[in-house]
Enzyme design. Structure first.
Site, PDB file in Angstrom:
ATOM      1  N   TYR A  39      47.062  21.326  67.409  1.00 45.33           N
ATOM      2  CA  TYR A  39      45.794  21.085  66.719  1.00 45.33           C
ATOM      3  C   TYR A  39      45.803  21.646  65.311  1.00 45.33           C
ATOM      4  O   TYR A  39      45.158  21.093  64.406  1.00 45.33           O
ATOM      5  CB  TYR A  39      44.636  21.646  67.552  1.00 45.33           C
ATOM      6  CG  TYR A  39      44.435  20.787  68.776  1.00 45.33           C
ATOM      7  CD1 TYR A  39      43.731  19.594  68.698  1.00 45.33           C
ATOM      8  CD2 TYR A  39      45.024  21.139  69.988  1.00 45.33           C
ATOM      9  CE1 TYR A  39      43.595  18.777  69.810  1.00 45.33           C
ATOM     10  CE2 TYR A  39      44.887  20.329  71.104  1.00 45.33           C
ATOM     11  CZ  TYR A  39      44.165  19.146  71.004  1.00 45.33           C
ATOM     12  OH  TYR A  39      44.040  18.338  72.096  1.00 45.33           O
ATOM     13  N   GLU A  65      31.706  29.812  42.568  1.00 43.24           N
ATOM     14  CA  GLU A  65      32.950  29.123  42.925  1.00 43.24           C
ATOM     15  C   GLU A  65      32.758  27.618  43.025  1.00 43.24           C
ATOM     16  O   GLU A  65      33.602  26.914  43.586  1.00 43.24           O
ATOM     17  CB  GLU A  65      33.496  29.720  44.220  1.00 43.24           C
ATOM     18  CG  GLU A  65      33.935  31.171  44.016  1.00 43.24           C
ATOM     19  CD  GLU A  65      34.380  31.870  45.269  1.00 43.24           C
ATOM     20  OE1 GLU A  65      33.818  31.598  46.341  1.00 43.24           O
ATOM     21  OE2 GLU A  65      35.301  32.712  45.167  1.00 43.24           O
TER      22      GLU A  65
END
Length: 217
Positions: free
Chosen positions: A122, A76
């Site tokens: 967050y 990948e």
């Protein structure tokens, strides 16, 4: 080898071990990379546990993907190269098959533009909007086109039936982001069936104005 490269290799080993020890990377799944000042990329090798990395046995490739040192890189690696090309400020990338975010990636009916709600400040600050990339088999380089189209505006993406891939201004930045994504995925699954109060557009705008939009870092 420069001091910067040696430090990057050591950080990759430490990060991989941390992810493995906490169950965020299992078996030989997941991959980590760092882009060096000269544009070359250090990336974890294929078929190696992130918990057992060797700083002297990390693959090194150029921007075109040619191996210039070390073992065979992850299959990948092309995903990492595509994101670095699309996000010039990115210096670190983490891709995991972490349980909760991978579970989300298998769900039906997700919005391709934003597949996790803004449950916490967050999440908004570190991830922003999370696009879903349609399924491609692992190693299918046709995924490059989708990555190149979406990555310029998004530091994190979720690969359908696969898992998240996240970039940052440093490897530590990318690590923090992908861990926040995984925790938000866990919250999302825990809250399924319960009434929730995601952040409003005005609250998101306030976060972006105060801390800067996640897409820009």
């Amino acid at each position: 080898m420069t001091d910067r490269e040696a430090a990057a290799r050591a950080e990759m080993v430490e990060s991989g071990r941390s992810l493995f020890d906490r169950g965020l990377a299992t078996g030989s799944s997941g991959n980590i990379s760092v882009r060096l000042e000269d544009g070359t990329i250090l990336i974890t090798p294929t078929d190696i546990s992130l918990g057992a990395l060797d700083p002297d046995a990390i693959a090194k490739v150029d921007a075109a993907g040619a191996v210039i040192g070390g073992p065979k890189p992850s299959k990948e690696a092309f995903l990492h190269r595509a994101i670095y090309a699309a996000r010039p400020a990115a210096q670190g990338i983490v891709h995991l098959h972490a349980t909760h975010s991978a579970a989300i990636s298998c769900m039906a009916g997700l919005s391709p533009d934003d597949c996790l709600p803004p449950l916490t400040a967050y999440f908004v600050m570190k991830i922003g909007r999370l696009p879903l990339i349609p399924y491609h088999r692992p190693g299918d380089e046709r995924l490059t086109d989708a990555i190149m189209r979406i990555a310029p505006d998004h530091p994190a993406m979720l690969l359908a039936n696969h898992g998240p891939i996240v970039s940052g201004a440093s490897l530590r930045h990318a690590m923090n982001r992908i861990e926040e994504l995984e925790e938000t995925a866990k919250l999302f699954l825990l809250l399924r069936g319960s009434p929730t109060s995601p952040l409003t557009p005005d609250q998101i705008d306030d976060l972006d104005a105060t801390f800067g939009a996640a897409s820009q870092s």
